[in-house]
Design an enzyme around this catalytic site. Structure first.
Site, mmCIF file in Angstrom:
data_model
loop_
_atom_site.group_PDB
_atom_site.id
_atom_site.type_symbol
_atom_site.label_atom_id
_atom_site.label_comp_id
_atom_site.label_asym_id
_atom_site.label_seq_id
_atom_site.Cartn_x
_atom_site.Cartn_y
_atom_site.Cartn_z
ATOM 1 N N ASP A 28 -3.624 -0.886 -7.682
ATOM 2 C CA ASP A 28 -2.445 -1.699 -7.377
ATOM 3 C C ASP A 28 -1.585 -2.006 -8.598
ATOM 4 O O ASP A 28 -0.937 -3.049 -8.670
ATOM 5 C CB ASP A 28 -2.855 -3.030 -6.705
ATOM 6 C CG ASP A 28 -3.627 -2.798 -5.432
ATOM 7 O OD1 ASP A 28 -3.346 -1.805 -4.743
ATOM 8 O OD2 ASP A 28 -4.515 -3.620 -5.117
ATOM 9 N N LYS A 31 1.651 2.186 -8.975
ATOM 10 C CA LYS A 31 1.765 3.650 -9.121
ATOM 11 C C LYS A 31 2.857 4.213 -8.214
ATOM 12 O O LYS A 31 3.636 5.074 -8.606
ATOM 13 C CB LYS A 31 0.414 4.323 -8.752
ATOM 14 C CG LYS A 31 -0.727 3.920 -9.660
ATOM 15 C CD LYS A 31 -2.047 4.495 -9.179
ATOM 16 C CE LYS A 31 -2.593 3.829 -7.930
ATOM 17 N NZ LYS A 31 -3.004 2.425 -8.077
ATOM 18 N N GLY A 55 -3.018 1.746 -1.025
ATOM 19 C CA GLY A 55 -1.828 1.151 -0.436
ATOM 20 C C GLY A 55 -0.748 1.181 -1.492
ATOM 21 O O GLY A 55 -0.821 0.455 -2.477
ATOM 22 N N HIS A 56 0.207 2.090 -1.330
ATOM 23 C CA HIS A 56 1.262 2.255 -2.337
ATOM 24 C C HIS A 56 2.583 1.790 -1.734
ATOM 25 O O HIS A 56 3.059 2.358 -0.755
ATOM 26 C CB HIS A 56 1.348 3.717 -2.786
ATOM 27 C CG HIS A 56 0.074 4.218 -3.401
ATOM 28 N ND1 HIS A 56 -0.126 5.521 -3.771
ATOM 29 C CD2 HIS A 56 -1.076 3.572 -3.725
ATOM 30 C CE1 HIS A 56 -1.339 5.648 -4.284
ATOM 31 N NE2 HIS A 56 -1.935 4.477 -4.257
ATOM 32 N N GLN A 238 -6.122 4.345 -6.401
ATOM 33 C CA GLN A 238 -7.079 3.440 -7.027
ATOM 34 C C GLN A 238 -6.792 3.338 -8.535
ATOM 35 O O GLN A 238 -5.695 3.675 -8.958
ATOM 36 C CB GLN A 238 -8.535 3.889 -6.772
ATOM 37 C CG GLN A 238 -9.000 3.733 -5.327
ATOM 38 C CD GLN A 238 -8.464 4.764 -4.366
ATOM 39 O OE1 GLN A 238 -8.610 5.956 -4.578
ATOM 40 N NE2 GLN A 238 -7.850 4.318 -3.288
HETATM 41 P P1 GDP Z 1 -0.073 0.895 -6.187
HETATM 42 O O1 GDP Z 1 -1.226 0.854 -5.251
HETATM 43 O O2 GDP Z 1 -0.497 1.126 -7.597
HETATM 44 O O3 GDP Z 1 1.013 1.830 -5.780
HETATM 45 O O4 GDP Z 1 0.547 -0.573 -6.177
HETATM 46 P P2 GDP Z 1 0.789 -1.511 -4.880
HETATM 47 O O5 GDP Z 1 1.905 -0.982 -4.099
HETATM 48 O O6 GDP Z 1 -0.503 -1.739 -4.180
HETATM 49 O O7 GDP Z 1 1.115 -2.871 -5.592
HETATM 50 C C1 GDP Z 1 2.167 -3.003 -6.495
HETATM 51 C C2 GDP Z 1 3.168 -4.030 -5.940
HETATM 52 O O8 GDP Z 1 4.044 -4.409 -6.965
HETATM 53 C C3 GDP Z 1 4.036 -3.490 -4.827
HETATM 54 O O9 GDP Z 1 4.298 -4.532 -3.928
HETATM 55 C C4 GDP Z 1 5.316 -3.069 -5.543
HETATM 56 O O10 GDP Z 1 6.474 -3.156 -4.706
HETATM 57 C C5 GDP Z 1 5.377 -4.104 -6.629
HETATM 58 N N1 GDP Z 1 5.993 -3.662 -7.879
HETATM 59 C C6 GDP Z 1 5.900 -2.464 -8.493
HETATM 60 N N2 GDP Z 1 6.533 -2.493 -9.682
HETATM 61 C C7 GDP Z 1 7.029 -3.750 -9.812
HETATM 62 C C8 GDP Z 1 7.761 -4.422 -10.851
HETATM 63 O O11 GDP Z 1 8.060 -3.877 -11.894
HETATM 64 N N3 GDP Z 1 8.077 -5.741 -10.609
HETATM 65 C C9 GDP Z 1 7.731 -6.396 -9.475
HETATM 66 N N4 GDP Z 1 8.059 -7.671 -9.327
HETATM 67 N N5 GDP Z 1 7.046 -5.781 -8.489
HETATM 68 C C10 GDP Z 1 6.696 -4.482 -8.670
HETATM 69 P P1 IMO Z 2 -4.466 1.725 -4.694
HETATM 70 O O1 IMO Z 2 -4.289 3.220 -4.620
HETATM 71 C C1 IMO Z 2 -7.077 -1.694 -5.275
HETATM 72 C C2 IMO Z 2 -11.263 -1.260 -4.079
HETATM 73 C C3 IMO Z 2 -11.678 -2.117 -2.899
HETATM 74 C C4 IMO Z 2 -13.120 -2.374 -3.278
HETATM 75 C C5 IMO Z 2 -13.548 -1.045 -3.892
HETATM 76 C C6 IMO Z 2 -14.289 -0.118 -2.930
HETATM 77 O O2 IMO Z 2 -3.594 0.974 -3.784
HETATM 78 O O3 IMO Z 2 -4.400 1.268 -6.110
HETATM 79 P P2 IMO Z 2 -13.484 1.359 -0.864
HETATM 80 O O4 IMO Z 2 -12.856 0.954 0.430
HETATM 81 O O5 IMO Z 2 -12.703 2.309 -1.664
HETATM 82 O O6 IMO Z 2 -14.906 1.799 -0.688
HETATM 83 O O7 IMO Z 2 -13.571 -0.022 -1.703
HETATM 84 O O8 IMO Z 2 -12.369 -0.411 -4.326
HETATM 85 N N1 IMO Z 2 -10.076 -0.393 -3.827
HETATM 86 C C7 IMO Z 2 -8.860 -0.664 -4.281
HETATM 87 N N2 IMO Z 2 -8.380 -1.733 -4.958
HETATM 88 N N3 IMO Z 2 -6.263 -0.675 -5.004
HETATM 89 C C8 IMO Z 2 -6.722 0.416 -4.352
HETATM 90 O O9 IMO Z 2 -5.956 1.517 -4.141
HETATM 91 C C9 IMO Z 2 -8.071 0.442 -3.920
HETATM 92 N N4 IMO Z 2 -8.839 1.340 -3.260
HETATM 93 C C10 IMO Z 2 -10.062 0.817 -3.219
HETATM 94 O O10 IMO Z 2 -10.927 -3.291 -2.835
HETATM 95 O O11 IMO Z 2 -13.191 -3.360 -4.275
HETATM 96 MG MG MG Z 3 -2.154 -0.458 -3.887
#
Ligand code: GDP
Ligand code: IMO
Ligand code: MG
Length: 438
Positions: A28, A31, A55-56, A238
């Site tokens: 998270d 990416k 979850g991206h 991840q």
């Molecule tokens: P990922 O799994 O690495 O793609 O990240 P997630 O989508 O799970 O979580 C990142 C969150 O931060 C998302 O809600 C994005 O919209 C948000 N985000 C990404 N870059 C920025 C930033 O530079 N500033 C802010 N405020 N939010 C951001």
């Molecule tokens: P993105 O791509 C954050 C974490 C889960 C748990 C552990 C194992 O959005 O960055 P699993 O269901 O994979 O067996 O869970 O890994 N986890 C993540 N945490 N971002 C993710 O993906 C994750 N994918 C798995 O919360 O701790």
């Molecule tokens: Mg994510």
């Protein structure tokens, strides 16, 4: 030579034909946003590992309004309609979830027909894997990992124990059905749950009609694309410290999240990978259980969680928040060969009086540069911090590094010095255009 990137247009020239975008912390990191931005300049966007545990989130501006997309399985580059998306052999895929995602995208006006391929070697997650995931977590009690309950671990378990069922198997449907029956019967007995095997078989029979033409040898496809000189962006899922080998085991996922996972999960040889960009949040978050030395369990942590909207994109769980931990990110740099960093969510730190950075680990009085393999040792680690003054000015409109307030610049420069790798991208907001190129 340190790289410098002025804008997304310049990206391919500087970064190269094949790149990997890796999470450097516990997932998270943001990416999806950089994948979305750089996808404009790449022809094929591919995922190498994981499944719908990811979850991206991507926020785009359409007709003056913000539109939010969350991708669990499909590569985030799919938003660009001229791009091909690939699910590599390293993934575990729950087909109904994938079809839902394709369907939802279609409803939002994005069609993936003829530009989405799945490896015939990718493994299938069945509903019983999700059931097993739930039971295993329940049985672990206080030691539960906090998985996403998407069946990831149980599906990879089948893969490693050589009884997994792959996309290619669907093409010989009778054999597929008998393998599925055998595995399901075994697990129903082993875990004591009821399961409608025939319904599961029918779901996959129907699905095959929709996805048959998408199932290909993606390694061969990517090799051809590469030889044609097309550009390939591989999207990490991840984070480094969730890696099955290098992460904070057993509080990890079940796949290889480092750049090594690109080679195995897509069949792209390591010497074809030009650049690995590491995504690092300006602080640290973790969702699920497991060690987190710089975690803030006080109001400050709650403040970051609320300001950064730190709630899981997949499970909606609140993410634990804490200070930036340079040992965590430095380990990721070593493990994946990262030569460029995208610092994300710098804007979330705006308004704080001061900001701390975890700069060093001490174990039994000695400096250690790597996260220890034993959880007991990791728990004993003392983090040394450096405190930096904060800034109050809104930074979300800043377009260049020079436009940032002095203290924000000092914070970024300090991180760059600690990491020893250039920070070429700085996220200052959720939108595509809220990115500083440095
Ligand atoms: P990922 O799994 O690495 O793609 O990240 P997630 O989508 O799970 O979580 C990142 C969150 O931060 C998302 O809600 C994005 O919209 C948000 N985000 C990404 N870059 C920025 C930033 O530079 N500033 C802010 N405020 N939010 C951001
Ligand atoms: P993105 O791509 C954050 C974490 C889960 C748990 C552990 C194992 O959005 O960055 P699993 O269901 O994979 O067996 O869970 O890994 N986890 C993540 N945490 N971002 C993710 O993906 C994750 N994918 C798995 O919360 O701790
Ligand atoms: Mg994510």
């Amino acid at each position: 030579m340190p790289i410098s990137i002025k804008n997304a247009d310049e990206a391919v020239n500087v970064l190269g034909q094949v790149i990997y975008i890796a999470g450097t912390q516990w997932g998270d990191e943001g990416k999806g946003k950089l994948v979305d931005i750089l996808s404009q300049k790449y022809d094929v966007i591919a995922r190498a590992a994981g499944g719908a545990n990811a979850g991206h989130t991507i926020v785009v501006n359409k007709g003056g309004e913000s539109q939010k997309f969350i991708f669990h399985l499909l590569p985030s580059g799919v938003l660009h309609e001229d791009k091909v998306c690939v699910i590599g052999n390293g993934l575990v895929v729950h087909i109904p979830t994938m079809l839902d995602e394709i369907h939802e995208l279609k409803e939002q006006g994005i069609d993936v027909t003829n530009r989405f391929f799945i490896s015939d070697r990718a493994h299938i997650i069945f509903n019983y894997h999700c059931e097993i995931d739930r039971i295993q977590e329940e049985r672990k009690g206080d030691n539960k990992v906090g998985t996403t309950l998407r069946g990831i671990g149980p599906a990879y378990t089948d893969k490693i124990s050589r009884k997994g069922i792959r996309f290619g198997d669907l093409k010989n449907f009778d054999t597929f059905a008998s393998k599925l029956r055998k595995n399901a019967e075994f697990y129903m007995k082993e875990y004591g749950f009821d399961f409608d095997i025939e319904e599961e078989i029918n779901i996959h029979k129907d699905a095959l009609e929709l996805i048959d033409s998408m199932i290909i040898n993606t390694t061969e496809y990517l090799d051809n694309i590469y030889k044609e000189g097309k550009n390939i962006l591989t999207e990490g899922a991840q984070g480094t410290h969730l890696d099955i080998d290098h992460g904070t085991y057993p509080f990890v996922t079940s796949s290889s999240t480092t750049s090594g996972g690109v080679a195995t999960g897509l069949g792209i040889a390591p010497n074809r990978l030009n650049t690995v960009i590491g995504i690092a949040k300006a602080y640290t978050t973790r969702v699920g259980a497991g060690p987190f030395p710089t975690e803030l369990t006080d109001e400050l942590g709650a403040h970051i969680q609320q300001k950064g909207r730190e709630y899981g994109a997949t499970t909606g769980r609140p993410r634990r928040c804490g200070w930036f931990d340079s040992t965590v990110v430095k380990n990721a740099i070593v493990l994946s060969g990262i030569t460029s960093i995208n610092l994300t969510k710098l804007d979330v730190l705006t308004g704080m009086d001061s900001i701390k950075i975890g700069v060093e680990y001490k174990l039994d009085g000695k400096t250690i540069n790597f996260i220890p393999s034993s959880l007991e040792d990791f728990e004993k680690v003392e983090v040394l911090y450096e405190e930096m003054p904060g800034w109050k000015e809104d930074i979300s409109k800043a377009k260049t590094f020079d436009e940032l307030p002095e203290n924000a610049k000092k914070y970024v420069n300090k991180l760059e010095e600690l990491l020893g790798v250039p920070i070429n991208f700085i996220g200052v907001g959720v939108h595509r255009n809220e990115m500083i190129y440095k």
